[in-house]
Design a protein around this motif. Structure first.
Motif, mmCIF file in Angstrom:
data_model
loop_
_atom_site.group_PDB
_atom_site.id
_atom_site.type_symbol
_atom_site.label_atom_id
_atom_site.label_comp_id
_atom_site.label_asym_id
_atom_site.label_seq_id
_atom_site.Cartn_x
_atom_site.Cartn_y
_atom_site.Cartn_z
ATOM 1 N N PRO A 88 0.813 -1.226 0.000
ATOM 2 C CA PRO A 88 0.000 0.000 0.000
ATOM 3 C C PRO A 88 0.840 1.269 0.000
ATOM 4 C CG PRO A 88 -0.117 -1.081 2.128
ATOM 5 C CD PRO A 88 0.577 -2.032 1.193
ATOM 6 N N GLU A 89 2.084 1.175 0.474
ATOM 7 C CA GLU A 89 2.958 2.355 0.497
ATOM 8 C C GLU A 89 3.294 2.870 -0.903
ATOM 9 O OE1 GLU A 89 5.748 -1.197 0.389
ATOM 10 O OE2 GLU A 89 3.869 -0.702 1.412
ATOM 11 N N LEU A 90 3.063 2.045 -1.937
ATOM 12 C CA LEU A 90 3.258 2.508 -3.314
ATOM 13 C C LEU A 90 2.105 3.380 -3.791
ATOM 14 C CD1 LEU A 90 4.610 -0.724 -5.056
ATOM 15 C CD2 LEU A 90 5.909 1.277 -4.295
ATOM 16 N N PHE A 91 0.995 3.389 -3.045
ATOM 17 C CA PHE A 91 -0.192 4.130 -3.447
ATOM 18 C C PHE A 91 -0.564 5.242 -2.473
ATOM 19 C CE2 PHE A 91 -4.887 4.527 -3.782
ATOM 20 C CZ PHE A 91 -4.947 4.991 -5.090
ATOM 21 N N VAL A 92 -0.551 4.936 -1.185
ATOM 22 C CA VAL A 92 -0.940 5.930 -0.187
ATOM 23 C C VAL A 92 0.221 6.265 0.737
ATOM 24 C CG1 VAL A 92 -3.400 5.387 -0.165
ATOM 25 C CG2 VAL A 92 -1.877 4.151 1.341
ATOM 26 N N GLN A 93 0.185 7.498 1.234
ATOM 27 C CA GLN A 93 1.159 7.948 2.221
ATOM 28 C C GLN A 93 0.390 8.785 3.238
ATOM 29 O OE1 GLN A 93 4.223 10.745 0.879
ATOM 30 N NE2 GLN A 93 5.694 9.548 2.040
ATOM 31 N N GLY A 94 0.262 8.285 4.440
ATOM 32 C CA GLY A 94 -0.580 8.944 5.424
ATOM 33 C C GLY A 94 -2.032 8.814 4.997
ATOM 34 N N ASP A 95 -2.735 9.946 4.908
ATOM 35 C CA ASP A 95 -4.147 9.889 4.524
ATOM 36 C C ASP A 95 -4.388 10.366 3.096
ATOM 37 O OD1 ASP A 95 -3.688 12.573 4.856
ATOM 38 O OD2 ASP A 95 -5.369 12.940 6.196
ATOM 39 N N THR A 96 -3.325 10.416 2.291
ATOM 40 C CA THR A 96 -3.478 10.869 0.905
ATOM 41 C C THR A 96 -2.664 9.966 -0.027
ATOM 42 O OG1 THR A 96 -3.426 12.836 -0.521
ATOM 43 C CG2 THR A 96 -1.574 12.551 1.003
ATOM 44 N N MET A 135 -10.431 20.505 -7.514
ATOM 45 C CA MET A 135 -11.726 20.012 -7.045
ATOM 46 C C MET A 135 -11.835 19.987 -5.513
ATOM 47 S SD MET A 135 -13.006 19.315 -10.036
ATOM 48 C CE MET A 135 -14.396 18.233 -9.829
ATOM 49 N N GLY A 136 -10.740 20.278 -4.815
ATOM 50 C CA GLY A 136 -10.778 20.261 -3.350
ATOM 51 C C GLY A 136 -10.014 19.114 -2.725
ATOM 52 N N GLU A 137 -9.296 18.349 -3.539
ATOM 53 C CA GLU A 137 -8.501 17.214 -3.077
ATOM 54 C C GLU A 137 -9.286 16.291 -2.151
ATOM 55 O OE1 GLU A 137 -4.749 18.660 -1.609
ATOM 56 O OE2 GLU A 137 -4.126 19.305 -3.604
ATOM 57 N N LEU A 138 -8.795 16.083 -0.933
ATOM 58 C CA LEU A 138 -9.393 15.103 -0.015
ATOM 59 C C LEU A 138 -10.816 15.455 0.391
ATOM 60 C CD1 LEU A 138 -6.333 14.441 2.303
ATOM 61 C CD2 LEU A 138 -7.259 12.894 0.570
ATOM 62 N N GLU A 139 -11.181 16.727 0.331
ATOM 63 C CA GLU A 139 -12.513 17.154 0.773
ATOM 64 C C GLU A 139 -13.571 17.032 -0.325
ATOM 65 O OE1 GLU A 139 -9.730 19.254 1.450
ATOM 66 O OE2 GLU A 139 -9.576 18.174 3.350
ATOM 67 N N TYR A 140 -13.158 16.727 -1.560
ATOM 68 C CA TYR A 140 -14.125 16.635 -2.654
ATOM 69 C C TYR A 140 -15.169 15.568 -2.329
ATOM 70 C CZ TYR A 140 -16.289 15.583 -7.117
ATOM 71 O OH TYR A 140 -17.212 15.362 -8.115
ATOM 72 N N GLU A 141 -16.461 15.943 -2.407
ATOM 73 C CA GLU A 141 -17.544 14.993 -2.171
ATOM 74 C C GLU A 141 -17.879 14.272 -3.472
ATOM 75 O OE1 GLU A 141 -20.938 16.785 -0.292
ATOM 76 O OE2 GLU A 141 -19.809 17.185 1.539
ATOM 77 N N LEU A 142 -17.756 12.963 -3.439
ATOM 78 C CA LEU A 142 -18.006 12.144 -4.621
ATOM 79 C C LEU A 142 -19.470 12.182 -5.020
ATOM 80 C CD1 LEU A 142 -15.778 9.178 -3.519
ATOM 81 C CD2 LEU A 142 -15.330 10.681 -5.459
ATOM 82 N N GLN A 143 -19.683 12.182 -6.319
ATOM 83 C CA GLN A 143 -21.022 12.160 -6.903
ATOM 84 C C GLN A 143 -21.202 10.838 -7.648
ATOM 85 O OE1 GLN A 143 -22.958 14.956 -6.254
ATOM 86 N NE2 GLN A 143 -21.152 15.565 -5.080
ATOM 87 N N ASP A 144 -22.446 10.418 -7.791
ATOM 88 C CA ASP A 144 -22.726 9.212 -8.562
ATOM 89 C C ASP A 144 -22.172 9.387 -9.972
ATOM 90 O OD1 ASP A 144 -23.767 6.668 -8.926
ATOM 91 O OD2 ASP A 144 -25.633 7.457 -9.750
ATOM 92 N N LYS A 145 -21.534 8.373 -10.488
ATOM 93 C CA LYS A 145 -20.960 8.342 -11.838
ATOM 94 C C LYS A 145 -19.674 9.142 -11.967
ATOM 95 C CE LYS A 145 -24.531 6.017 -13.335
ATOM 96 N NZ LYS A 145 -24.515 4.598 -13.332
ATOM 97 N N ASP A 146 -19.070 9.585 -10.858
ATOM 98 C CA ASP A 146 -17.765 10.240 -10.954
ATOM 99 C C ASP A 146 -16.747 9.271 -11.544
ATOM 100 O OD1 ASP A 146 -18.235 12.800 -10.060
ATOM 101 O OD2 ASP A 146 -17.512 12.446 -8.020
ATOM 102 N N ASN A 147 -15.802 9.816 -12.264
ATOM 103 C CA ASN A 147 -14.713 9.057 -12.851
ATOM 104 C C ASN A 147 -13.432 9.509 -12.153
ATOM 105 O OD1 ASN A 147 -13.418 7.319 -14.674
ATOM 106 N ND2 ASN A 147 -13.036 9.001 -16.085
#
Length: 96
Positions: A49-57, A74-86
């Motif tokens: 997992p260390e190849l993908f995440v570091q801490g909470d990002t 888009m707000g990085e970590l705070e962006y609220e996901l919507q249905d059908k987001d890519n």
């Protein structure tokens, strides 16, 4: 959510699967990117997992696109996901 993964070593991280169609569990509050990364780490990452995440990002060197836009816009970590987001993760680091 559609999660195409353009990573250098998808076989290590996601069992060689490069694209995932994900249905997240229902919860009272909308999902945001921070929660998505925690969910990916706990449910999709096969190893290293260390190849993908570091801490909470995501770790440095991974570009994140939400609906073809840089997640920094888009707000990085705070962006609220919507249905059908890519959501796309692209490694900008390549081994020799």
């Amino acid at each position: 959510f559609l999660l195409p993964l353009g990573l250098t070593h998808p076989h290590l991280l996601f069992g060689s699967v490069k694209e995932h169609h994900v249905t997240l569990p229902n919860q009272s509050e909308p999902w945001d990117m921070k929660q998505l990364l925690v969910w990916i780490r706990g449910n999709m990452l096969k190893e290293r997992p260390e190849l993908f995440v570091q801490g909470d990002t995501v770790r440095p060197g991974i570009l994140v696109l939400i609906n073809d836009a840089d997640w920094e816009l888009m707000g990085e970590l705070e962006y609220e996901l919507q249905d059908k987001d890519n959501v796309v993760f692209i490694s900008t680091l390549h081994g020799g």
